[in-house]
Design a protein around this motif. Structure first.
Motif, PDB file in Angstrom:
ATOM      1  N   LEU A 106      -3.906  -8.439   0.438  1.00 49.43           N
ATOM      2  CA  LEU A 106      -3.913  -7.280  -0.461  1.00 49.43           C
ATOM      3  C   LEU A 106      -3.459  -6.016   0.265  1.00 49.43           C
ATOM      4  O   LEU A 106      -2.680  -5.222  -0.273  1.00 49.43           O
ATOM      5  CB  LEU A 106      -5.305  -7.084  -1.043  1.00 49.43           C
ATOM      6  CG  LEU A 106      -5.782  -8.168  -2.010  1.00 49.43           C
ATOM      7  CD1 LEU A 106      -7.239  -7.922  -2.407  1.00 49.43           C
ATOM      8  CD2 LEU A 106      -4.907  -8.226  -3.246  1.00 49.43           C
ATOM      9  N   ASN A 107      -3.945  -5.811   1.477  1.00 49.10           N
ATOM     10  CA  ASN A 107      -3.582  -4.608   2.223  1.00 49.10           C
ATOM     11  C   ASN A 107      -2.099  -4.591   2.596  1.00 49.10           C
ATOM     12  O   ASN A 107      -1.505  -3.520   2.761  1.00 49.10           O
ATOM     13  CB  ASN A 107      -4.431  -4.494   3.490  1.00 49.10           C
ATOM     14  CG  ASN A 107      -5.878  -4.153   3.173  1.00 49.10           C
ATOM     15  OD1 ASN A 107      -6.168  -3.505   2.176  1.00 49.10           O
ATOM     16  ND2 ASN A 107      -6.792  -4.599   4.023  1.00 49.10           N
TER      17      ASN A 107
ATOM     18  N   LEU B 259      -8.723   1.324  -4.922  1.00 51.99           N
ATOM     19  CA  LEU B 259      -8.340   1.303  -3.508  1.00 51.99           C
ATOM     20  C   LEU B 259      -6.873   0.931  -3.320  1.00 51.99           C
ATOM     21  O   LEU B 259      -6.201   1.455  -2.442  1.00 51.99           O
ATOM     22  CB  LEU B 259      -9.234   0.317  -2.747  1.00 51.99           C
ATOM     23  CG  LEU B 259     -10.694   0.729  -2.555  1.00 51.99           C
ATOM     24  CD1 LEU B 259     -11.492  -0.427  -1.962  1.00 51.99           C
ATOM     25  CD2 LEU B 259     -10.794   1.952  -1.663  1.00 51.99           C
ATOM     26  N   LEU B 260      -6.389   0.021  -4.171  1.00 50.41           N
ATOM     27  CA  LEU B 260      -5.018  -0.470  -4.035  1.00 50.41           C
ATOM     28  C   LEU B 260      -4.016   0.295  -4.889  1.00 50.41           C
ATOM     29  O   LEU B 260      -2.811   0.108  -4.748  1.00 50.41           O
ATOM     30  CB  LEU B 260      -4.960  -1.957  -4.401  1.00 50.41           C
ATOM     31  CG  LEU B 260      -5.768  -2.914  -3.525  1.00 50.41           C
ATOM     32  CD1 LEU B 260      -5.756  -4.312  -4.126  1.00 50.41           C
ATOM     33  CD2 LEU B 260      -5.216  -2.939  -2.106  1.00 50.41           C
ATOM     34  N   GLY B 261      -4.518   1.115  -5.815  1.00 55.40           N
ATOM     35  CA  GLY B 261      -3.621   1.758  -6.769  1.00 55.40           C
ATOM     36  C   GLY B 261      -2.969   0.742  -7.678  1.00 55.40           C
ATOM     37  O   GLY B 261      -1.802   0.881  -8.070  1.00 55.40           O
ATOM     38  N   ALA B 262      -3.701  -0.282  -8.015  1.00 56.52           N
ATOM     39  CA  ALA B 262      -3.137  -1.410  -8.761  1.00 56.52           C
ATOM     40  C   ALA B 262      -3.438  -1.310 -10.247  1.00 56.52           C
ATOM     41  O   ALA B 262      -4.490  -0.797 -10.650  1.00 56.52           O
ATOM     42  CB  ALA B 262      -3.695  -2.718  -8.212  1.00 56.52           C
ATOM     43  N   GLY B 263      -2.527  -1.803 -11.052  1.00 58.03           N
ATOM     44  CA  GLY B 263      -2.779  -1.953 -12.472  1.00 58.03           C
ATOM     45  C   GLY B 263      -3.534  -3.245 -12.716  1.00 58.03           C
ATOM     46  O   GLY B 263      -3.403  -4.204 -11.955  1.00 58.03           O
ATOM     47  N   VAL B 264      -4.331  -3.267 -13.775  1.00 59.37           N
ATOM     48  CA  VAL B 264      -5.131  -4.449 -14.098  1.00 59.37           C
ATOM     49  C   VAL B 264      -4.732  -4.947 -15.477  1.00 59.37           C
ATOM     50  O   VAL B 264      -4.962  -4.276 -16.485  1.00 59.37           O
ATOM     51  CB  VAL B 264      -6.645  -4.138 -14.074  1.00 59.37           C
ATOM     52  CG1 VAL B 264      -7.436  -5.408 -14.360  1.00 59.37           C
ATOM     53  CG2 VAL B 264      -7.062  -3.549 -12.742  1.00 59.37           C
ATOM     54  N   ALA B 265      -4.126  -6.103 -15.536  1.00 58.34           N
ATOM     55  CA  ALA B 265      -3.799  -6.747 -16.802  1.00 58.34           C
ATOM     56  C   ALA B 265      -4.874  -7.781 -17.115  1.00 58.34           C
ATOM     57  O   ALA B 265      -5.478  -8.356 -16.206  1.00 58.34           O
ATOM     58  CB  ALA B 265      -2.428  -7.419 -16.726  1.00 58.34           C
ATOM     59  N   LYS B 266      -5.117  -8.006 -18.400  1.00 60.84           N
ATOM     60  CA  LYS B 266      -6.223  -8.866 -18.807  1.00 60.84           C
ATOM     61  C   LYS B 266      -5.726 -10.044 -19.640  1.00 60.84           C
ATOM     62  O   LYS B 266      -4.980  -9.862 -20.600  1.00 60.84           O
ATOM     63  CB  LYS B 266      -7.235  -8.064 -19.626  1.00 60.84           C
ATOM     64  CG  LYS B 266      -7.836  -6.897 -18.859  1.00 60.84           C
ATOM     65  CD  LYS B 266      -8.841  -6.137 -19.700  1.00 60.84           C
ATOM     66  CE  LYS B 266      -8.183  -5.424 -20.853  1.00 60.84           C
ATOM     67  NZ  LYS B 266      -9.150  -4.639 -21.630  1.00 60.84           N
ATOM     68  N   ALA B 267      -6.147 -11.242 -19.241  1.00 63.58           N
ATOM     69  CA  ALA B 267      -5.917 -12.410 -20.086  1.00 63.58           C
ATOM     70  C   ALA B 267      -6.852 -12.317 -21.293  1.00 63.58           C
ATOM     71  O   ALA B 267      -7.777 -11.493 -21.327  1.00 63.58           O
ATOM     72  CB  ALA B 267      -6.183 -13.690 -19.292  1.00 63.58           C
ATOM     73  N   LEU B 268      -6.644 -13.175 -22.262  1.00 64.24           N
ATOM     74  CA  LEU B 268      -7.405 -13.082 -23.512  1.00 64.24           C
ATOM     75  C   LEU B 268      -8.906 -13.106 -23.263  1.00 64.24           C
ATOM     76  O   LEU B 268      -9.652 -12.277 -23.802  1.00 64.24           O
ATOM     77  CB  LEU B 268      -7.014 -14.234 -24.443  1.00 64.24           C
ATOM     78  CG  LEU B 268      -7.799 -14.298 -25.772  1.00 64.24           C
ATOM     79  CD1 LEU B 268      -7.573 -13.035 -26.584  1.00 64.24           C
ATOM     80  CD2 LEU B 268      -7.387 -15.532 -26.563  1.00 64.24           C
ATOM     81  N   LEU B 269      -9.380 -14.038 -22.425  1.00 63.24           N
ATOM     82  CA  LEU B 269     -10.812 -14.165 -22.209  1.00 63.24           C
ATOM     83  C   LEU B 269     -11.356 -13.104 -21.257  1.00 63.24           C
ATOM     84  O   LEU B 269     -12.561 -13.060 -21.005  1.00 63.24           O
ATOM     85  CB  LEU B 269     -11.147 -15.562 -21.692  1.00 63.24           C
ATOM     86  CG  LEU B 269     -10.825 -16.704 -22.654  1.00 63.24           C
ATOM     87  CD1 LEU B 269     -11.281 -18.028 -22.068  1.00 63.24           C
ATOM     88  CD2 LEU B 269     -11.475 -16.473 -24.006  1.00 63.24           C
TER      89      LEU B 269
END
Length: 303
Positions: free
Chosen positions: A207-208, A234-244
């Motif tokens: 990740l780093n 911490l990572l400046g990351a976007g979070v996408a979500k699966a259906l569940l």
């Protein structure tokens, strides 16, 4: 009146915390339905949701498990009623949620005689269920019920109990404390699974080292929203979500607790997902319209 095996079975489900059953009536399972009615009159019943088709019962039990975290329970008669459960149970199996299927069966005295609506249900459910067992004696109902539920809950899997009609209506007998009897109890506690320190360190290195990190979460992230948000910050990351994983983080990206939550994958050009991903420096697929023959429909594709 002597307590029937069906009465014990309903009480055992209650002891395991079952509060709702989705099902449909039929001769092969009416003993259990009668026990549910008797328990209701005594004030200790389980809510029974009458469906219009057994397939709906299985899908509803699966949805119950997905969105409550509880064991989903569905019920049918034998023969065609039991076969109708299969599609919904495969949904539970492939999405790894705990579901208990209860199926009736022809009387044990006529098994093997090609009797009306008699099917080999243990073979029918063998692929979809992690545990399937047909009860052949009242004293067997206890450990079959306990083991079926424990395996479903522990493994996020499907379990199936098959109850012949005459077993349901036979006086219940506790298993003896002797040879050839098995005794069991209710209750299961999930263990805490901790990764090896070396594996955690390796994951942190990956990740780093990433310049543009994106996170995809599903049902496994439920209950860990704070950790997911901290890692994303911490990572400046976007979070996408699966259906569940839709309920793990809110959809709105301007909330302080989920600053980079993105809509589910598959959205089209110009949507909020593209704008957020671009502004956050995240990789984002571009779309273009494919030029195809008129006999084919036009649809966007990845490039």
């Amino acid at each position: 009146m002597a307590r029937m095996s069906s009465d014990f079975f309903v009480q055992r489900l209650k002891d395991w915390g079952v509060s709702r059953i989705y099902g449909y009536s039929g001769d092969g399972i009416n003993g259990v339905l009668g026990a549910l009615q008797r328990a209701e009159k005594e004030g200790s019943g389980i809510e029974f949701i009458q469906v219009r088709h057994e397939e709906m019962a299985a899908f509803m039990a699966t949805a119950h498990a997905k969105f409550t975290g509880e064991l989903g329970v569905c019920q049918s008669t034998g023969g065609p009623g039991a076969t109708h459960l299969i599609t919904g149970l495969y949904d539970a199996k492939l999405d790894h949620v705990p579901v208990l299927a209860i199926a009736g069966q022809a009387e044990s005295t006529v098994r093997g005689a090609s009797y009306q609506q008699e099917l080999n249900l243990d073979r029918l459910f063998a692929d979809v269920a992690a545990y399937v067992q047909e009860a052949s004696a009242p004293a067997q109902v206890r450990h079959v019920t306990d083991r079926a539920i424990r395996i479903a809950v522990a493994g996020n899997a499907v379990s199936t109990i098959v109850l012949p009609k005459d077993i349901q209506d036979t006086k219940y007998e506790e298993p003896g404390q002797a040879h050839v009897f098995t005794r069991s109890g209710t209750g299961y506690a999930h263990p805490i699974v901790v990764p090896q320190p070396a594996d955690l360190a390796r994951a942190a290195e990956v990740l780093n080292a990433g310049a543009k990190v994106a996170i995809l979460i599903g049902a496994g992230a439920r209950g860990a929203s704070a950790v997911v948000t901290e890692v994303a910050d911490l990572l400046g990351a976007g979070v996408a979500k699966a259906l569940l994983g839709k309920d793990v983080l809110p959809d709105r990206a301007d909330r302080g607790d989920a600053p980079l939550a993105l809509p589910a994958p598959g959205c089209r050009r110009g949507d909020r997902r593209r704008r957020l991903a671009t502004s956050a420096g995240q990789p984002c697929h571009r779309y273009r319209e494919a030029r195809v023959s008129k006999k084919w429909s036009t649809a966007p594709r990845f490039i």
